[in-house]
Design a protein around this motif. Structure first.
Motif, PDB file in Angstrom:
ATOM      1  N   PRO A   1       0.819  -1.221   0.000  1.00 24.07           N
ATOM      2  CA  PRO A   1       0.000   0.000   0.000  1.00 24.07           C
ATOM      3  C   PRO A   1       0.853   1.271   0.000  1.00 24.07           C
ATOM      4  O   PRO A   1       1.998   1.270   0.465  1.00 24.07           O
ATOM      5  CB  PRO A   1      -0.796  -0.136   1.301  1.00 24.07           C
ATOM      6  N   ASN A   2       0.291   2.341  -0.547  1.00 23.66           N
ATOM      7  CA  ASN A   2       0.940   3.659  -0.566  1.00 23.66           C
ATOM      8  C   ASN A   2       2.405   3.561  -0.982  1.00 23.66           C
ATOM      9  O   ASN A   2       3.325   3.898  -0.218  1.00 23.66           O
ATOM     10  CB  ASN A   2       0.839   4.321   0.812  1.00 23.66           C
ATOM     11  N   PRO A   3       2.673   3.080  -2.172  1.00 23.52           N
ATOM     12  CA  PRO A   3       4.077   2.880  -2.593  1.00 23.52           C
ATOM     13  C   PRO A   3       4.841   4.205  -2.679  1.00 23.52           C
ATOM     14  O   PRO A   3       4.266   5.253  -2.979  1.00 23.52           O
ATOM     15  CB  PRO A   3       3.928   2.227  -3.963  1.00 23.52           C
ATOM     16  N   ARG A   4       6.138   4.125  -2.429  1.00 28.70           N
ATOM     17  CA  ARG A   4       7.009   5.305  -2.524  1.00 28.70           C
ATOM     18  C   ARG A   4       7.206   5.680  -3.990  1.00 28.70           C
ATOM     19  O   ARG A   4       7.070   4.847  -4.889  1.00 28.70           O
ATOM     20  CB  ARG A   4       8.350   5.012  -1.865  1.00 28.70           C
ATOM     21  N   ASP A   5       7.573   6.924  -4.221  1.00 26.47           N
ATOM     22  CA  ASP A   5       7.752   7.403  -5.594  1.00 26.47           C
ATOM     23  C   ASP A   5       8.898   6.705  -6.305  1.00 26.47           C
ATOM     24  O   ASP A   5       8.944   6.646  -7.540  1.00 26.47           O
ATOM     25  CB  ASP A   5       7.995   8.914  -5.595  1.00 26.47           C
ATOM     26  N   ASP A   6       9.872   6.170  -5.522  1.00 29.18           N
ATOM     27  CA  ASP A   6      11.011   5.521  -6.169  1.00 29.18           C
ATOM     28  C   ASP A   6      10.777   4.029  -6.429  1.00 29.18           C
ATOM     29  O   ASP A   6      11.684   3.333  -6.874  1.00 29.18           O
ATOM     30  CB  ASP A   6      12.270   5.710  -5.321  1.00 29.18           C
ATOM     31  N   MET A   7       9.577   3.519  -6.111  1.00 32.65           N
ATOM     32  CA  MET A   7       9.280   2.115  -6.412  1.00 32.65           C
ATOM     33  C   MET A   7       9.235   1.911  -7.915  1.00 32.65           C
ATOM     34  O   MET A   7       8.582   2.657  -8.644  1.00 32.65           O
ATOM     35  CB  MET A   7       7.945   1.686  -5.792  1.00 32.65           C
ATOM     36  N   ARG A   8       9.934   0.870  -8.393  1.00 33.42           N
ATOM     37  CA  ARG A   8       9.967   0.574  -9.821  1.00 33.42           C
ATOM     38  C   ARG A   8       9.001  -0.576 -10.133  1.00 33.42           C
ATOM     39  O   ARG A   8       8.955  -1.573  -9.399  1.00 33.42           O
ATOM     40  CB  ARG A   8      11.388   0.209 -10.260  1.00 33.42           C
ATOM     41  N   PHE A   9       8.267  -0.408 -11.227  1.00 29.06           N
ATOM     42  CA  PHE A   9       7.308  -1.434 -11.626  1.00 29.06           C
ATOM     43  C   PHE A   9       8.031  -2.649 -12.202  1.00 29.06           C
ATOM     44  O   PHE A   9       9.036  -2.518 -12.916  1.00 29.06           O
ATOM     45  CB  PHE A   9       6.325  -0.893 -12.671  1.00 29.06           C
ATOM     46  N   GLU A  10       7.497  -3.822 -11.876  1.00 28.09           N
ATOM     47  CA  GLU A  10       8.003  -5.069 -12.416  1.00 28.09           C
ATOM     48  C   GLU A  10       6.913  -5.747 -13.250  1.00 28.09           C
ATOM     49  O   GLU A  10       5.732  -5.431 -13.128  1.00 28.09           O
ATOM     50  CB  GLU A  10       8.446  -6.011 -11.282  1.00 28.09           C
ATOM     51  N   ARG A  11       7.345  -6.674 -14.079  1.00 23.22           N
ATOM     52  CA  ARG A  11       6.391  -7.405 -14.913  1.00 23.22           C
ATOM     53  C   ARG A  11       5.377  -8.149 -14.044  1.00 23.22           C
ATOM     54  O   ARG A  11       5.739  -8.712 -13.008  1.00 23.22           O
ATOM     55  CB  ARG A  11       7.133  -8.406 -15.790  1.00 23.22           C
ATOM     56  N   ASP A  12       4.120  -8.115 -14.459  1.00 22.25           N
ATOM     57  CA  ASP A  12       2.986  -8.777 -13.782  1.00 22.25           C
ATOM     58  C   ASP A  12       2.569  -8.102 -12.494  1.00 22.25           C
ATOM     59  O   ASP A  12       1.749  -8.649 -11.741  1.00 22.25           O
ATOM     60  CB  ASP A  12       3.282 -10.254 -13.516  1.00 22.25           C
ATOM     61  N   ASP A  13       3.120  -6.921 -12.198  1.00 21.36           N
ATOM     62  CA  ASP A  13       2.580  -6.149 -11.075  1.00 21.36           C
ATOM     63  C   ASP A  13       1.136  -5.769 -11.376  1.00 21.36           C
ATOM     64  O   ASP A  13       0.787  -5.458 -12.526  1.00 21.36           O
ATOM     65  CB  ASP A  13       3.394  -4.872 -10.854  1.00 21.36           C
ATOM     66  N   GLU A  14       0.297  -5.816 -10.338  1.00 20.65           N
ATOM     67  CA  GLU A  14      -1.071  -5.334 -10.472  1.00 20.65           C
ATOM     68  C   GLU A  14      -1.162  -4.001  -9.750  1.00 20.65           C
ATOM     69  O   GLU A  14      -0.983  -3.931  -8.526  1.00 20.65           O
ATOM     70  CB  GLU A  14      -2.067  -6.352  -9.890  1.00 20.65           C
ATOM     71  N   VAL A  15      -1.420  -2.948 -10.523  1.00 22.49           N
ATOM     72  CA  VAL A  15      -1.356  -1.583 -10.022  1.00 22.49           C
ATOM     73  C   VAL A  15      -2.772  -1.053  -9.838  1.00 22.49           C
ATOM     74  O   VAL A  15      -3.578  -1.088 -10.778  1.00 22.49           O
ATOM     75  CB  VAL A  15      -0.568  -0.681 -10.997  1.00 22.49           C
ATOM     76  N   TYR A  16      -3.064  -0.573  -8.621  1.00 19.63           N
ATOM     77  CA  TYR A  16      -4.376  -0.027  -8.313  1.00 19.63           C
ATOM     78  C   TYR A  16      -4.321   1.479  -8.434  1.00 19.63           C
ATOM     79  O   TYR A  16      -3.541   2.154  -7.739  1.00 19.63           O
ATOM     80  CB  TYR A  16      -4.799  -0.449  -6.904  1.00 19.63           C
ATOM     81  N   LEU A  17      -5.121   1.999  -9.359  1.00 13.29           N
ATOM     82  CA  LEU A  17      -5.090   3.418  -9.686  1.00 13.29           C
ATOM     83  C   LEU A  17      -6.384   4.092  -9.262  1.00 13.29           C
ATOM     84  O   LEU A  17      -7.471   3.539  -9.434  1.00 13.29           O
ATOM     85  CB  LEU A  17      -4.891   3.610 -11.193  1.00 13.29           C
ATOM     86  N   LEU A  18      -6.265   5.297  -8.742  1.00 14.10           N
ATOM     87  CA  LEU A  18      -7.408   6.108  -8.343  1.00 14.10           C
ATOM     88  C   LEU A  18      -7.451   7.341  -9.222  1.00 14.10           C
ATOM     89  O   LEU A  18      -6.443   8.056  -9.346  1.00 14.10           O
ATOM     90  CB  LEU A  18      -7.289   6.517  -6.866  1.00 14.10           C
ATOM     91  N   GLY A  19      -8.605   7.585  -9.832  1.00 13.07           N
ATOM     92  CA  GLY A  19      -8.728   8.755 -10.691  1.00 13.07           C
ATOM     93  C   GLY A  19     -10.021   8.736 -11.465  1.00 13.07           C
ATOM     94  O   GLY A  19     -10.870   7.848 -11.294  1.00 13.07           O
ATOM     95  N   MET A  20     -10.187   9.719 -12.339  1.00 11.91           N
ATOM     96  CA  MET A  20     -11.356   9.750 -13.191  1.00 11.91           C
ATOM     97  C   MET A  20     -11.269   8.621 -14.215  1.00 11.91           C
ATOM     98  O   MET A  20     -10.180   8.314 -14.712  1.00 11.91           O
ATOM     99  CB  MET A  20     -11.469  11.099 -13.907  1.00 11.91           C
ATOM    100  N   PRO A  21     -12.396   7.969 -14.542  1.00 10.51           N
ATOM    101  CA  PRO A  21     -12.354   6.832 -15.467  1.00 10.51           C
ATOM    102  C   PRO A  21     -11.698   7.149 -16.801  1.00 10.51           C
ATOM    103  O   PRO A  21     -10.929   6.342 -17.327  1.00 10.51           O
ATOM    104  CB  PRO A  21     -13.831   6.472 -15.643  1.00 10.51           C
TER     105      PRO A  21
END
Length: 674
Positions: free
Chosen positions: A627-647
């Motif tokens: 939860p609440n990942p740091r800005d320096d976290m790097r995405f890896e393959r098959d990560d599931e990213v939960y995004l909040l925003g307008m559709p």
């Protein structure tokens, strides 16, 4: 305190359970089990039940609820579609059967008045048994099911004038003309009550009841409407069964009709069993022992004669031979309303006591044979259709001006123009794909023809009909009919004529999937499981399962013949409980594909919030929530990213994360093609 009715109910239920368990093991239809229960418990068996009146009342309630539910499922619109079958088919069937029975009785020296009365007894069939069987087999909307219902409706109406002329036949009536005029006036008033109630009264009442959100009030309201209409129509001289059917038609016009059906069904199943038990109680086993050859001969004669007459009438209505055979065999038995009429005949001296007992024995035996006859009707129809018979007899005598046949290529052949067929036609029209329709309901053909649809009348089980719509050059064939046996034959015939065509079949039962695949279908869509797919898709979306995972589930379910629903389910990954829905914004889950440009980049580098107005609220990696990942976290393959925003903002970055939701992964597509 002794309660006789309680003893009757306990005896019937207890005995029925034992008999039905034996019938289930022997694969004997449940209706036969109830008849046997009545035979054992009745006055001519072990005499366990002596309160015949109470059983008859419970039986009448069962018939009322059965016909009420059938009326709900049928609707006024469907009734208007079969008005020709009711008026023409019903009158022909009753008239021809009555005439045949009269002629046979006169041949054996029976007086004319008694011969006419015997014809009336033979003319009616069992509404309760036939509709129960058709409902269990899901054949009420098939051509032969609709024809059988139409003829049964006319028979229920005809029983009223038959009751009126009985005293006249016994020379005990002074003036029947006034009674017939009064009956006609009551009939007009009854039709007015049904139309007004269906259009203006019942929908308003049920809408007010639904606002209470009370299940009890709704159930009581539905029962009150049913019994009230039955009582009112009975005052007009109409049978209880017909009154209940009309009550169902009234409720069917309400938006809550399906909810009403769900509430009534358990009561219907319980009380209908009393009807079949009461019929079994009428059978005098001693008559069977004393006159077995007479009973057997009369039973075979009645079954054969009524099958031929009802089948011939169905042929006169324009239906092909297969439908005629199915309808004829379905209506071959003697009906329960003949019991009422026969008692009236005994009272007026038109039937002797011995003839009455013989008639009851023959009638009950024909009823007991009906489940077996209906079960084997399709096989009989298939065998007869293979005989070298005239083509007009096989495909139907009635001719409708056909739409001009086009030399189409790569078109869609749609068999059946019900709801599914109409939707396929709409989709094809919207996509500018040429199509032709095959339908064997003449009213539907004429209505669709007037709307400019390229529709042909005919039974698609015959090669000649399929050739007429140029099935050899079709690219796709869609079979969307309710008759499972006919669907298998159509698939086999279409596959033989065009093995390269892609055949898609709609069926209501999963048990039909394998037979249809063996017949040559490429895709079989069972409605009951497709509904489940739609439901669990919405559920998984609510739990934020990635779109590609949902699509993979769907592909797997369809590819393995829906075995996932019938076996142990595989565990699906779900969003963790820490993910909370925001009241105003949307939360979506996107998978980082191996080809995504975001692989190896940090949240700060891709600047989702600054560039797109989207916030990363969590990342699921290797089954562990971050939860609440740091800005320096790097995405890896098959990560599931939960995004909040307008559709719309999330949609802008979706393609950079994963395969678009509307695409199926290649491996799933390959499985589905298999």
């Amino acid at each position: 305190m002794d309660i006789p009715l309680l003893y009757v109910i306990c005896t019937i239920f207890g005995l029925s359970i034992g008999v039905l368990l034996v019938c289930h093991r022997l694969r004997v239809p449940s209706i036969v089990g109830f008849l046997v229960t009545g035979l054992i418990a009745g006055p001519h068996g072990l005499a366990l039940i002596k309160a015949d009146g109470e059983v008859e009342i419970l039986a009448e309630v069962g018939v009322i609820l059965l016909l009420f539910t059938i009326g709900i499922e049928f609707s006024l619109k469907s009734l208007l579609q079969i008005k020709r079958s009711v008026l023409v088919g019903g009158s022909l069937q009753v008239g021809l059967t009555l005439t045949a029975a009269f002629a046979i009785a006169r041949y054996f020296g029976t007086p004319s008045n008694q011969s006419i009365f015997i014809g009336c007894l033979a003319a009616v069939s069992s509404t309760a048994i036939v509709m129960k069987l058709l409902q269990e087999r899901d054949e009420t909307r098939t051509p032969h099911g609709r024809t059988a219902l139409a003829i049964l409706i006319f028979q229920d109406i005809a029983i009223v004038p038959m009751m009126l002329i009985t005293p006249l036949l016994a020379n005990q009536a002074s003036d029947i003309s006034n009674a017939l005029i009064l009956l006609l006036a009551k009939g007009v008033a009854m039709i007015a009550v049904v139309v007004v109630g269906a259009r203006y009264v019942v929908p308003v009442i049920l809408s007010q009841v639904l606002r209470t959100r009370s299940r009890e009030v709704f159930l009581l309201s539905v029962l009150a409407i049913c019994l009230g209409v039955v009582w009112l129509t009975s005052r007009f001289g109409v049978s209880l069964a017909l009154g209940a059917f009309l009550a169902g038609l009234i409720v069917s016009e309400s938006e809550s009709s399906h909810d009403a059906l769900g509430h009534i069904t358990p009561f219907r199943d319980v009380f209908t069993s009393f009807f079949f038990v009461s019929v079994g109680m009428l059978l005098d086993f001693h008559v069977l022992i004393e006159r077995p050859l007479l009973i057997a001969g009369l039973t075979v004669a009645i079954l054969a004669a009524k099958s031929l007459i009802a089948g011939g009438v169905t042929t006169m209505l324009g239906y092909p031979l297969r439908t005629a055979i199915l309808a004829g065999l379905t209506l071959s038995q003697v009906g329960e309303f003949a019991f009422i009429l026969s008692r009236t005949g005994v009272e007026h001296g038109l039937l002797s006591d011995l003839n009455y007992r013989v008639f009851l024995a023959v009638s009950v035996v024909t009823m007991a044979a009906t489940p077996f006859i209906v079960a084997g009707a399709a096989r009989v129809a298939d065998e007869v259709s293979r005989l070298p018979l005239p083509n007009k007899l096989v495909v139907g005598f009635r001719r409708i001006a056909q739409a001009q046949q086009l030399d189409q290529r790569n078109h869609i052949v749609i068999v059946g123009f019900g709801l599914n067929g109409k939707n396929v036609a709409k989709a094809a029209r919207a996509a500018d794909i040429s199509y032709v329709i095959v339908e064997m309901n003449t009213e539907i053909v004429q209505a669709a023809r007037s709307n400019g649809e390229p529709i042909f009348y005919g039974d698609a089980v015959h090669d000649a009909v399929l050739r007429h719509v140029n099935v050899k050059s079709a690219r796709v064939i869609v079979v969307a009919i309710s008759d499972d046996a006919a669907a298998r034959r159509i698939v086999a015939a279409a596959h033989a004529l065009n093995p390269a065509a892609h055949i898609v079949v709609r069926t209501r039962h999963v048990a039909e999937v394998e037979p249809l695949y063996r017949a040559g279908a490429n895709e079989v869509i069972p409605e009951e499981f497709e509904t489940s797919i739609e439901i669990f898709t919405r559920v998984l979306m609510e739990y934020l399962v990635p779109h590609d995972e949902i699509e993979r589930f769907i592909a797997e379910v369809r590819a393995d013949g829906y075995q996932m629903f019938r076996g142990l389910p595989r565990r699906a990954p779900t969003a963790p409980d820490e993910i909370v829905h925001h009241p105003d914004l949307a939360i979506s889950v996107l998978r980082v594909d191996e080809k995504s440009p975001y692989v190896g980049k940090s949240i700060e580098e891709i600047a989702l919030r600054r560039s797109y107005g989207v916030t990363v609220v969590a990342v699921l990696r290797n089954g562990k929530i971050l939860p609440n990942p740091r800005d320096d976290m790097r995405f890896e393959r098959d990560d599931e990213v939960y995004l909040l925003g307008m559709p719309e903002r999330i949609a802008m970055v979706a393609d950079l994360f994963e395969i678009p939701p509307y695409q199926t992964p290649p491996q799933a597509r390959e499985q589905a093609d298999l």
